[in-house]
Design a protein around this motif. Structure first.
Motif, short mmCIF file in Angstrom:
data_model
loop_
_atom_site.label_atom_id
_atom_site.label_comp_id
_atom_site.label_asym_id
_atom_site.label_seq_id
_atom_site.Cartn_x
_atom_site.Cartn_y
_atom_site.Cartn_z
N ARG A 145 0.82 -1.22 0.00
CA ARG A 145 0.00 0.00 0.00
C ARG A 145 0.85 1.27 0.00
NH1 ARG A 145 -3.01 -2.98 3.81
NH2 ARG A 145 -2.03 -1.81 5.52
N THR A 146 2.07 1.17 0.56
CA THR A 146 2.90 2.37 0.71
C THR A 146 4.11 2.36 -0.22
OG1 THR A 146 4.14 1.31 2.51
CG2 THR A 146 2.21 2.62 3.12
N ALA A 147 4.14 1.42 -1.16
CA ALA A 147 5.30 1.32 -2.07
C ALA A 147 5.46 2.61 -2.88
CB ALA A 147 5.13 0.13 -3.00
N PRO A 148 6.70 3.07 -3.02
CA PRO A 148 6.91 4.34 -3.73
C PRO A 148 6.81 4.23 -5.25
CG PRO A 148 9.00 3.45 -2.97
CD PRO A 148 7.93 2.57 -2.40
N ASP A 149 6.82 3.01 -5.79
CA ASP A 149 6.68 2.87 -7.24
C ASP A 149 5.99 1.55 -7.56
OD1 ASP A 149 8.71 0.73 -7.48
OD2 ASP A 149 10.14 2.32 -7.06
N ALA A 150 5.64 1.37 -8.83
CA ALA A 150 4.86 0.21 -9.25
C ALA A 150 5.63 -1.10 -9.08
CB ALA A 150 4.42 0.38 -10.70
N ALA A 151 6.92 -1.07 -9.34
CA ALA A 151 7.72 -2.30 -9.24
C ALA A 151 7.75 -2.81 -7.80
CB ALA A 151 9.14 -2.04 -9.74
N LEU A 152 7.98 -1.93 -6.85
CA LEU A 152 8.00 -2.33 -5.45
C LEU A 152 6.60 -2.75 -4.98
CD1 LEU A 152 10.41 0.34 -3.94
CD2 LEU A 152 10.87 -2.09 -4.32
N ASN A 153 5.58 -2.10 -5.51
CA ASN A 153 4.21 -2.50 -5.19
C ASN A 153 3.94 -3.93 -5.64
OD1 ASN A 153 1.30 -2.75 -6.57
ND2 ASN A 153 1.10 -1.60 -4.67
N ARG A 154 4.36 -4.25 -6.87
CA ARG A 154 4.15 -5.61 -7.38
C ARG A 154 4.93 -6.63 -6.56
NH1 ARG A 154 4.62 -2.90 -12.37
NH2 ARG A 154 6.80 -3.53 -12.55
N PHE A 155 6.16 -6.28 -6.21
CA PHE A 155 6.96 -7.21 -5.42
C PHE A 155 6.32 -7.49 -4.07
CE2 PHE A 155 10.10 -7.73 -2.01
CZ PHE A 155 10.67 -8.93 -2.40
N ALA A 156 5.95 -6.44 -3.36
CA ALA A 156 5.36 -6.61 -2.03
C ALA A 156 4.03 -7.36 -2.10
CB ALA A 156 5.17 -5.25 -1.35
N GLN A 157 3.22 -7.06 -3.11
CA GLN A 157 1.93 -7.73 -3.25
C GLN A 157 2.13 -9.21 -3.61
OE1 GLN A 157 -1.15 -6.22 -2.53
NE2 GLN A 157 -1.58 -8.41 -2.44
N ARG A 158 3.13 -9.49 -4.44
CA ARG A 158 3.42 -10.88 -4.79
C ARG A 158 3.85 -11.68 -3.56
NH1 ARG A 158 6.75 -9.84 -8.56
NH2 ARG A 158 8.70 -10.13 -7.41
N GLU A 159 4.69 -11.05 -2.71
CA GLU A 159 5.12 -11.72 -1.49
C GLU A 159 3.93 -11.94 -0.56
OE1 GLU A 159 8.61 -12.74 -0.89
OE2 GLU A 159 8.13 -12.54 -3.01
#
Length: 249
Positions: A145-159
């Motif tokens: 929810r707080t990821a600064p960019d789309a790539a980190l958002n995808r990574f965190a959501q995948r985990e």
């Protein structure tokens, strides 16, 4: 007073540069002088803790390591509302295995800035190392929810999705445990094959002009071990991919 603090800042910068360059004795002296002028500065204390950690590693000194950890705790107490510094302290504590204290520091950083991606990621990793899957999912979702960019958002959501499935699907958990067990066994075999390859190669080179029979046998062993190592490496890379296992309804 302001001039002394300015000088201490320059000494702090020099001390960090000297530490990175491996000149630990000069770094320690620069830190000592800086701390005389700013003994309560949290960032300076944190940098001094990193210096002590480098010294402890260079001399395998447990007492210096204990002093470094104490300096980290002191820096955390003095950090006040500096969430960025708290993040750095929490990450250092987590790297040293002080998970409970690291978690408290990360939570302090989140109290100051609730949308701190790195703090949520740190808490997720601590929960994972503590085998608390529900907490892992919670913190990865917060990080997404707080990821600064789309790539980190995808990574965190995948985990988050992965550990959510591990936590809720016993069949999938069993499949993943087996995969990880096989991977660990293969990696151990790979390390053994690599050691045999190096030893046999050295033996072949040593006996090359002394005893050709031994050199030839060692060369054959090195070739076989090298082939086994390559095979194990390839299979290990395949097993690193998480299972796509699906339960039939």
């Amino acid at each position: 007073m302001a001039a002394d603090q300015e000088r201490a800042k320059h000494l702090q910068f020099a001390a960090n540069e000297l530490r990175i360059a491996g000149r630990l004795r000069e770094s320690g002296e620069a830190f000592r002088r800086a701390l005389l002028a700013m003994p309560k500065d949290a960032t300076l204390i944190y940098d001094f803790a990193r210096y002590l950690f480098s010294e402890a590693g260079a001399h395998n000194n447990a007492a210096l390591l204990a002093r470094s950890n104490a300096a980290l705790r002191l820096a955390a107490r003095r950090a006040d509302q500096d969430s960025h510094l708290l993040l750095r302290i929490g990450e250092s504590l987590a790297e040293r295995g002080q998970l409970r204290l690291a978690a408290r520091v990360f939570k302090r950083a989140l109290d100051i800035e609730p949308d701190t991606f790195r703090a949520s990621m740190g808490l997720a990793e601590i929960a994972l190392r503590s085998a608390k899957l529900a907490h892992v999912v919670h913190h990865y979702c917060a990080a997404a929810r707080t990821a600064p960019d789309a790539a980190l958002n995808r990574f965190a959501q995948r985990e988050a999705d992965y550990y959510e499935r591990l936590n809720s699907d016993d069949d999938y958990l069993e499949v993943e445990v087996k995969r990880i067990s096989r991977l660990q066994n293969l990696q151990q075999m790979g390390r053994m094959a690599a050691r045999v390859t190096l030893a046999a190669t050295a033996c072949a080179a040593g006996f090359l002009f002394v005893e050709e029979t031994i050199a030839a046998a060692a060369g054959s062993l090195a070739a076989a071990a090298s082939g086994a190592w390559i095979g194990v490496t390839v299979v290990s890379k395949l097993l690193m991919n998480r299972s796509k296992f699906r339960i039939e309804s």
